[in-house]
Design a protein around this motif. Structure first.
Motif, PDB file in Angstrom:
ATOM      1  N   ASP A 174       9.263 -45.460  87.887  1.00  0.00           N
ATOM      2  CA  ASP A 174      10.271 -46.459  87.535  1.00  0.00           C
ATOM      3  C   ASP A 174       9.834 -47.312  86.347  1.00  0.00           C
ATOM      4  N   PRO A 234      19.128 -45.807  74.339  1.00  0.00           N
ATOM      5  CA  PRO A 234      18.174 -45.683  75.452  1.00  0.00           C
ATOM      6  C   PRO A 234      17.190 -46.846  75.465  1.00  0.00           C
ATOM      7  N   ARG A 271      15.190 -46.101  80.623  1.00  0.00           N
ATOM      8  CA  ARG A 271      16.573 -45.772  80.983  1.00  0.00           C
ATOM      9  C   ARG A 271      17.220 -44.971  79.867  1.00  0.00           C
ATOM     10  N   ASP A 272      17.719 -43.786  80.219  1.00  0.00           N
ATOM     11  CA  ASP A 272      18.367 -42.935  79.228  1.00  0.00           C
ATOM     12  C   ASP A 272      19.608 -43.606  78.666  1.00  0.00           C
TER      13      ASP A 272
END
Length: 576
Positions: free
Chosen positions: A181, A211, A186-187
């Motif tokens: 995580d 991203p 984050r894409d």
């Protein structure tokens, strides 16, 4: 006479048919441009709009000094649009891609045969230069897309600890999985409008969500020390014909793990080729009976209870009856008088049992628990096992005796390392730590909270045991092979029978040495455990040399000088 048809009637009929046809066209036009216009417009956009995932760059895993142990680099994904490939050149396309991507040609042929599909990935993690070369062939229907690949510069360095990622970039094992995580980010995503030839339509709208890159994880590991530990361990495992081995080096004062080595170990850049056991972090996942390294806990329990001191004298035979079993020392000898220091230094099983008989089973059990046995160390190292510590109420008559010298319980290498860190730190156990901190969203380093310290035994008891362990490394002790010129070293050998599920019993041995230096002002502790050696099996002969080489390197690496003091003379056998 032939009667001709009425032209007016025919004209009217034709006009009626034309009116009907035109009304149908008009109705359809109203339906398309009026009633269904929004639906059809949405379908058209759906056909033109190409959604695309923008992968986030995964954060790096570094050592304590910021040297990269796991890093993400740019790569390309090579894909084909089978419908766009010229049928006359399909053979050329398949042959070229098979050669350039090092893939079976039949796999490429199978992909190109799916002419109803518009996007089939052929290879990920392709180096940008190779992808550029492929695009240089100008093969219609072949394209590339920017992506990333995970790279491990040290190959197998800290392999069992770091773990690895899958084809989707997610962590599968080790720290890559435990901190996924944090590392993953984050894409993003974007959508663009494409024409029939799959080219972007100029001046059309596009949507883009950038991203968010992953954050870095900084470890407490020292890269150079980790490398030296792995090299030394691998040589010893090979030289002794052993099944495997582990080494741990810790900072005594902070509990930080400076090296955590395993052998054999997988190359993380090709982890799929390695057996599962070589991808594991044996230092925390493999449990074993500790043998004589465990005797310091029995010594601590007896000394804290006030029933023995380092100078307490025992009349020690070479065997003792415990319930229905006769337990023996490693070597036969006539009954002899030994101080408790001598019992520990010469690793007498019988003498240790005699000391343990002076305290209750519950007190001994409570001391094991205080040192961390039977539970996770709290280090958060992925894959850590709790070990095995039976409740004292369940101990059989003989088990009470064997547990005192390290048989009948199971630990991990990290649990045993923590025991000696506690003794070296004056009786204060500091939770082992492997992660020094992470970076925040702006790239600034955020240190992890300081590890918690808990007093386990008194400072007096800890210092007394440290002196006894120095005697164990002396010329009369079992750990002489661990001595380092110019430094005072304290430590203990361990030799235990090894339980193996494959033979459903005890097969082979576990050889261990664990200690710390400088003994009078401890800074570093190290543990070496060798599983199932075929050439010799005693901890003093098999594991102590590993400790010596690793600790010698560590002391130089951390720039820790000798204290310049001499160890006091310890009495192993009373005079007369």
């Amino acid at each position: 006479m032939l009667r001709l048809g009425n032209p007016v009637r025919r004209l009217r009929a034709a006009m009626l048919v034309m009116a009907i046809v035109l009304s149908l066209f008009a109705g359809r036009l109203v339906q398309l441009q009026g009633l269904d216009s929004k639906v059809l417009q949405a379908k058209a956009v759906q056909q033109r709009v190409q959604p695309e995932i923008l992968p986030a760059r995964r954060g790096a895993i570094t050592d304590a000094e910021g040297h990269e142990l796991a890093v993400t680099v740019e790569a390309r994904e090579v894909y084909v649009d089978p419908k766009d490939v010229d049928p006359a050149k399909r053979e050329l396309v398949a042959t070229t891609l098979a050669r350039e991507l090092n893939k079976p040609k039949q796999d490429i042929d199978a992909a190109l045969a799916k002419v109803t599909q518009r996007y089939i990935p052929l290879a990920r993690d392709v180096e940008p230069l190779r992808a550029k070369r492929i695009m240089g062939f100008k093969l219609r229907g072949v394209g590339t897309k920017e992506t990333y690949r995970r790279l491990y510069p040290g190959k197998s360095l800290a392999g069992g600890l770091l773990g690895f990622t899958g084809v989707d970039g997610r962590g599968l094992e080790g720290l890559e999985s435990a901190y996924n995580d944090v590392l993953a980010g984050r894409d993003g995503k974007q959508s663009i409008e494409l024409g029939a030839n799959r080219q972007r339509i100029p001046m059309t709208r596009s949507q883009r969500e950038a991203p968010v890159p992953g954050r870095d994880v900084r470890l407490t590991i020292d890269r150079d020390l980790q490398w030296a530990a792995e090299q030394t361990l691998a040589r010893r495992v090979n030289d002794t014909g052993a099944r495997s081995g582990s080494v741990i080096v810790m900072d005594v004062l902070t509990g930080r793990i400076l090296a955590m080595a395993n052998a054999p170990q997988a190359d993380l850049n090709d982890w799929q080729s390695a057996p599962a056991e070589d991808r594991a972090n044996r230092a925390v996942s493999e449990i074993f009976e500790p043998g004589s390294t465990n005797k310091v806990i029995t010594a601590a329990a007896a000394m804290e209870a006030g029933v023995v001191t380092p100078d307490t004298v025992f009349r020690v035979p070479d065997h003792i009856q415990c319930a229905d079993r006769q337990l023996k020392d490693a070597h036969p000898h006539a009954p002899e008088s030994m101080t408790f220091t001598g019992v520990l230094a010469e690793s007498s099983n019988v003498g240790t049992i005699m000391a343990a008989e002076k305290i209750s089973s519950q007190r001994l059990y409570d001391m094991f628990r205080s040192f961390g046995f039977g539970a996770s160390s709290g280090s958060r190292v992925p894959g850590e096992q709790d070990g095995l510590l039976p409740r004292w109420e369940t101990w059989s008559g003989s088990q009470r005796c064997t547990i005192a010298y390290g048989q009948g319980i199971s630990v991990t290498a990290l649990q045993m390392a923590s025991v000696y860190q506690t003794i070296a730190n004056g009786g204060v156990r500091v939770t082992p730590t492997i992660v020094a901190g992470t970076t925040d969203a702006h790239g600034a380093f955020v240190p992890a909270p300081a590890a918690k310290g808990t007093r386990v035994i008194s400072e007096t008891t800890a210092r007394s045991i440290a002196l006894m362990l120095e005697a164990a490394v002396g010329h009369e002790g079992t750990g002489e092979e661990a001595s380092i010129e110019g430094y005072r070293v304290a430590g203990k050998t361990g030799t235990a029978m090894r339980y193996d599920e494959k033979c459903a019993g005890y097969c082979g041995y576990t050889a261990t040495f664990v200690g710390f230096a400088p003994a009078d002002q401890p800074r570093l502790m190290a543990l070496a455990v060798i599983q199932d050696p075929k050439k010799d099996h005693y901890g003093g002969a098999v594991a102590a040399p590993v400790f010596k080489d690793v600790m010698t390197f560590a002391l130089k690496n951390r720039k820790i000088p000798p204290t310049g003091t001499k160890a006091p003379a310890m009495v192993l056998r009373p005079a007369g």
